[in-house]
Design a protein around this motif. Sequence first.
Motif, short mmCIF file in Angstrom:
data_model
loop_
_atom_site.label_atom_id
_atom_site.label_comp_id
_atom_site.label_asym_id
_atom_site.label_seq_id
_atom_site.Cartn_x
_atom_site.Cartn_y
_atom_site.Cartn_z
N MET A 1 0.85 -1.19 0.00
CA MET A 1 0.00 0.00 0.00
C MET A 1 0.89 1.25 0.00
O MET A 1 1.65 1.47 0.91
N GLU A 2 0.72 2.00 -1.05
CA GLU A 2 1.47 3.26 -1.16
C GLU A 2 0.59 4.38 -0.60
O GLU A 2 -0.62 4.35 -0.77
N ILE A 3 1.20 5.34 0.07
CA ILE A 3 0.43 6.45 0.65
C ILE A 3 0.92 7.76 0.04
O ILE A 3 2.11 8.06 0.07
N ILE A 4 -0.01 8.49 -0.54
CA ILE A 4 0.31 9.79 -1.14
C ILE A 4 -0.35 10.88 -0.30
O ILE A 4 -1.54 10.80 0.02
N GLN A 5 0.45 11.87 0.04
CA GLN A 5 0.02 12.94 0.93
C GLN A 5 -0.26 14.18 0.08
O GLN A 5 0.61 14.61 -0.67
N ILE A 6 -1.47 14.72 0.18
CA ILE A 6 -1.83 15.89 -0.63
C ILE A 6 -2.11 17.08 0.29
O ILE A 6 -3.09 17.08 1.02
N PRO A 7 -1.25 18.11 0.26
CA PRO A 7 -1.53 19.30 1.08
C PRO A 7 -2.63 20.14 0.45
O PRO A 7 -2.57 20.42 -0.76
N VAL A 8 -3.63 20.52 1.23
CA VAL A 8 -4.75 21.33 0.73
C VAL A 8 -5.12 22.38 1.77
O VAL A 8 -4.70 22.30 2.92
N LEU A 9 -5.96 23.33 1.32
CA LEU A 9 -6.41 24.43 2.17
C LEU A 9 -5.20 25.07 2.84
O LEU A 9 -4.12 25.14 2.25
N ARG A 10 -5.36 25.52 4.06
CA ARG A 10 -4.28 26.24 4.72
C ARG A 10 -3.21 25.27 5.24
O ARG A 10 -2.02 25.47 5.02
N ASP A 11 -3.66 24.23 5.93
CA ASP A 11 -2.70 23.33 6.58
C ASP A 11 -3.22 21.91 6.70
O ASP A 11 -2.78 21.17 7.57
N ASN A 12 -4.18 21.54 5.83
CA ASN A 12 -4.72 20.17 5.87
C ASN A 12 -3.91 19.22 5.00
O ASN A 12 -3.31 19.64 4.01
N TYR A 13 -3.95 17.94 5.35
CA TYR A 13 -3.46 16.88 4.47
C TYR A 13 -4.59 15.91 4.15
O TYR A 13 -5.34 15.50 5.04
N ILE A 14 -4.68 15.57 2.87
CA ILE A 14 -5.53 14.46 2.43
C ILE A 14 -4.57 13.30 2.13
O ILE A 14 -3.49 13.52 1.58
N PHE A 15 -4.95 12.07 2.47
CA PHE A 15 -4.09 10.92 2.21
C PHE A 15 -4.77 9.96 1.23
O PHE A 15 -5.92 9.57 1.43
N LEU A 16 -4.03 9.62 0.19
CA LEU A 16 -4.49 8.65 -0.80
C LEU A 16 -3.79 7.33 -0.52
O LEU A 16 -2.55 7.28 -0.46
N LEU A 17 -4.55 6.25 -0.36
CA LEU A 17 -4.00 4.91 -0.24
C LEU A 17 -4.12 4.28 -1.61
O LEU A 17 -5.21 4.22 -2.17
N VAL A 18 -2.99 3.82 -2.14
CA VAL A 18 -2.96 3.42 -3.55
C VAL A 18 -2.51 1.97 -3.69
O VAL A 18 -1.55 1.54 -3.05
N ASP A 19 -3.23 1.23 -4.52
CA ASP A 19 -2.77 -0.10 -4.94
C ASP A 19 -2.57 -0.06 -6.45
O ASP A 19 -3.54 -0.06 -7.22
N ARG A 20 -1.31 0.02 -6.87
CA ARG A 20 -1.00 0.16 -8.30
C ARG A 20 -1.42 -1.06 -9.12
O ARG A 20 -1.97 -0.88 -10.21
N PRO A 21 -1.14 -2.31 -8.63
CA PRO A 21 -1.51 -3.47 -9.46
C PRO A 21 -2.98 -3.46 -9.87
O PRO A 21 -3.32 -3.74 -11.01
N GLN A 22 -3.85 -3.13 -8.91
CA GLN A 22 -5.29 -3.14 -9.23
C GLN A 22 -5.78 -1.77 -9.69
O GLN A 22 -6.97 -1.62 -10.02
N GLN A 23 -4.90 -0.78 -9.64
CA GLN A 23 -5.24 0.59 -10.05
C GLN A 23 -6.45 1.13 -9.30
O GLN A 23 -7.38 1.69 -9.90
N ILE A 24 -6.45 0.92 -7.98
CA ILE A 24 -7.52 1.48 -7.15
C ILE A 24 -6.91 2.29 -6.01
O ILE A 24 -5.74 2.14 -5.66
N ALA A 25 -7.76 3.14 -5.45
CA ALA A 25 -7.32 3.99 -4.35
C ALA A 25 -8.44 4.18 -3.34
O ALA A 25 -9.62 4.06 -3.68
N ALA A 26 -8.03 4.46 -2.11
CA ALA A 26 -8.95 4.92 -1.07
C ALA A 26 -8.42 6.28 -0.62
O ALA A 26 -7.24 6.57 -0.77
N VAL A 27 -9.32 7.11 -0.08
CA VAL A 27 -8.88 8.43 0.37
C VAL A 27 -9.30 8.64 1.81
O VAL A 27 -10.40 8.25 2.21
N VAL A 28 -8.39 9.22 2.60
CA VAL A 28 -8.69 9.54 4.00
C VAL A 28 -8.95 11.04 4.12
O VAL A 28 -8.13 11.86 3.69
#
Length: 257
Positions: free
Chosen positions: A1-28
């Motif tokens: 499980m790869e985790i991608i961190q996306i900075p948004v707004l003033r100081d928030n982080y959104i986290f993407l959980l990624v499975d490349r083989p199946q090309q799917i993601a979940a978001v926190v």
Amino acid sequence: MEIIQIPVLRDNYIFLLVDRPQQIAAVVDPAQAAPVLQHLDRLNLRLTAILNTHHHSDHIGGNHELQAHFPEVVIYGGAKDRGRIPGQQVFLEEGDQVQFVDRVAQVYFVPGHTYAHIAYYFPPSSPSEPGELFCGDTLFSGGCGRLFEGTPAQMVDSLGKLRALPDQTRVWCAHEYTLKNLQFALEVEAANPELQARFQEVRLARSQNQPTIPAWLGIEKQTNPFLRWDLPRLQAKVGKTDSVGTFTKLRGMKDLH
Ligand code: ZN
Ligand code: FE
């Protein structure tokens, strides 16, 4: 499980959980949809799950738009948040599990910041790997969430659950508050060498516009005053002799800081 961190707004982080083989993601905690959609599009991923920690707008703001793009997405949140999280379909309680590909998150009920707040903990997939903790606005690096709907006793209990997780856990908190938190921490524990070292590291990272998240839980246990309410030295510093009293005093001081 790869985790991608996306900075948004003033100081928030959104986290993407990624499975490349199946090309799917979940978001926190998708505060916004657009930055998530950009990443999904660029990486050619399909969104299968939204994991919300609590109902505040900077954690659920993207739910509806993401659901519109991915009608089959499953939206998770705490059972007590029923009616407050847009599109919520799964109502989680302490001990429930959420599967993403080959990983299974354990749900912790961690009221305090809100009365319904939950955290998601993915145990390590092998002994050499870290665990992954998504704790929303309950635990921050060097601090903890404000008490909007819960009591200090609830928050001490919630933070105690998170503190019991292994040191080798990456803490993915939802906000970049670390530098300010550590400035406060140094006022109450100036002589703590681990805290001094962490402060230098964080100051350097922020001066280079680098994130301080994820943080290691083992370091947090050594440096975060909001995980150290049972330390006699810290209790003496604030003139208390018990955990909840010490936490309450620290939280009050931080609110005024
Ligand atoms: Zn919040
Ligand atoms: Fe927040």
